[in-house]
Scaffold this motif. Structure first.
Motif: not given
Length: 493
Positions: A195-208
């Motif tokens: 799923q991080a391949r969809l929204f990237g590492v930055a997206g994962r950090a935002i969600l976290a």
């Protein structure tokens, strides 16, 4: 025209820190006026309410007032341009009458990724903001300097404190977070996280680092919590005062028969006197506990806060004011009223989800609806759409015994199926994910409605009444008022 940025005069930030929340419409009006592309400076005033969050005070943008070039924004005596004292005094007095905070806004004629105040800017703040604080009558004042991609702030507080602005969140179909300068890059390896391949590492950090409120932990709410946990959302606030009953089990995600005390239906327990069985049945697990257990099983790092209250209780509503998004999965008019007010009073986006199965008096199934309605500041609220039943509000406000009498004869419980709940929840959570991680290509807020038996989706644009006391910007509305007034629908203590 400008000097190099010089932020050393603002004390180093320590928690709690200040932030700004601003709707996409107000941001666009301000940015387009300040950053016109003519490489010149322009100015104005941002009028804000204030709310408290655990991280620190939040300024809630209500309105941008442009300063007319050559009239309100003129050549400065020490710097290039300046807001006139008459304009500043007029705006500050206007804000004081309504308990608003004023921020003086200007740009440096650029569109870069970084921005900051010049030494000339700080000189003007130090020479004039003390007087503005006196005029403001106990409210903060401050300044912003902006580009299209960055915001810096200098906040002066009545107690003599001074702080810089940690971040600015622009609320729209894509949620944008702006800082004075770009944050350091994230070097985390995506690895096998598909799923991080969809929204990237930055997206994962935002969600976290996101806090999501979920109102209602039943069939739809329990599914929302499960999906949010698996997405990697950092904190989930779950609100529901209901306990698990046997008939909930087929659609309550993560529930087990033991949670509903199903053993009460078997010998010898079913031979207990009815009062004893009712007493035991009223001590089954809370639905919030089921949701929290399922979330932690899905994601051991997620933080789950449970509020086993109705959303109209002050503790529950206060918890929602600290959230970055609210998912409304409760079916009462009171829950809709409270969440609707929170969206516009605190500038917190929300999504209302629900399923309705029409059944006539003969038990014949009619239309099956599944809805996902994004509710954003600056767009029409649920009340403007006629989606808050004020007759039901009055009935729900009655004491329990009177409410049961008022509900008598209103019909049997409607059908409910887990798969139908998923039809409403999946689009809602997907839309939230796209918005928070910057993947959304939507330019407008729409409500989604599925006629399930026909497999037909409809997109409905919300209406906004200029007379609305919730979402309009007229003088009587709650828009961006934050903690300066009570939340409608929340019980007073």
């Amino acid at each position: 025209m400008t000097e190099p940025f010089d932020d050393d005069r603002i004390p180093a930030m320590s928690a709690p820190s200040w932030s700004l929340r601003i709707g996409q419409g107000v941001w666009n009006a301000m940015a387009e006026y300040i950053n016109r592309g003519d490489h010149d400076e322009h100015g104005g005033v941002l009028i804000c309410g204030i709310a408290d969050r655990p991280e620190g005070p939040v300024l809630l943008a209500r309105e941008f007032v442009p300063a007319v070039d050559g009239v309100d924004y003129v050549p400065g005596t020490t710097g290039y341009r300046a807001l006139t004292p008459a304009f500043l005094t007029r705006m500050t007095k206007r804000a004081r009458r309504e308990s608003w905070t004023v921020l003086m806004v200007h740009g440096h004629g650029n569109h870069g990724q970084s921005v900051g105040f010049s030494s000339v800017d700080f000189d003007s703040h130090e020479s004039g903001y003390g007087a503005l604080l006196d005029i403001a009558g106990g409210l903060p004042v401050g300044a912003l300097v902006i580009t299209d991609h960055a915001v810096a702030g200098d906040i002066w507080q009545p107690d003599g404190g001074r702080a810089s602005l940690a971040m600015t969140t622009v609320i729209g179909p894509n949620i944008r977070t702006l800082y004075p300068s770009p944050r350091p890059g994230l070097n985390d390896n995506v690895g096998d996280d598909r799923q991080a391949r969809l929204f990237g590492v930055a997206g994962r950090a935002i969600l976290a680092r996101t806090r999501i409120g979920v109102v209602g932990a039943g069939g739809a709410g329990s599914l929302i919590v499960e999906l949010l946990a698996r997405l990697g959302v950092g904190e989930i606030v779950v609100i529901d005062d209901d306990r698990v009953e046997i008939h909930n089990l087929p659609r309550l995600i993560g529930s087990r028969p033991l949670d509903a005390f199903t053993w009460l239906t078997r010998r010898p327990w079913n031979l207990l006197p009815a009062p004893a069985r009712r007493w035991l049945g009223n001590r089954t697990r809370f639905k919030t506990s089921i949701a929290a257990r399922a979330a932690r099983r899905a994601n051991p790092t997620v933080r789950v806060k449970q509020y086993q209250f109705d959303v109209s209780e002050p503790e529950a509503a206060a918890a929602l004011t600290t959230c970055d998004w609210i998912m409304l999965a409760a079916d009462t008019a009171t829950a809709r009223l409270v969440v609707n007010k929170l969206v516009h009073q605190y500038l917190i986006p929300a999504t209302q989800v629900g399923v309705k199965v029409d059944v006539d008096q003969d038990g014949v199934i009619g239309i099956v609806h599944a809805v996902s309605r994004m509710v954003m500041p600056e767009t029409g609220c649920l009340d403007c759409q006629g989606l808050i039943d004020h007759t039901a509000l009055a009935r729900e406000a009655l004491p329990d015994s009177l409410r049961r009498a008022a509900d008598y004869g209103t019909g049997e419980p409607a059908p409910a199926v887990a798969a139908l709940n998923a039809l409403a929840v999946a689009p809602a959570v997907s839309e939230l994910m796209m918005s928070l991680t910057g993947l959304s290509e939507q330019t407008d807020v729409v409500h989604h409605r599925l006629i399930a038996r026909r497999g037909k989706w409809a997109r409905i644009a919300p209406r906004r009444s200029e007379m609305c006391t919730t979402c309009s910007t007229n003088t009587t509305s709650a828009f961006a008022r934050g903690g300066s007034q009570p939340i409608a629908g929340v019980r007073l203590r």
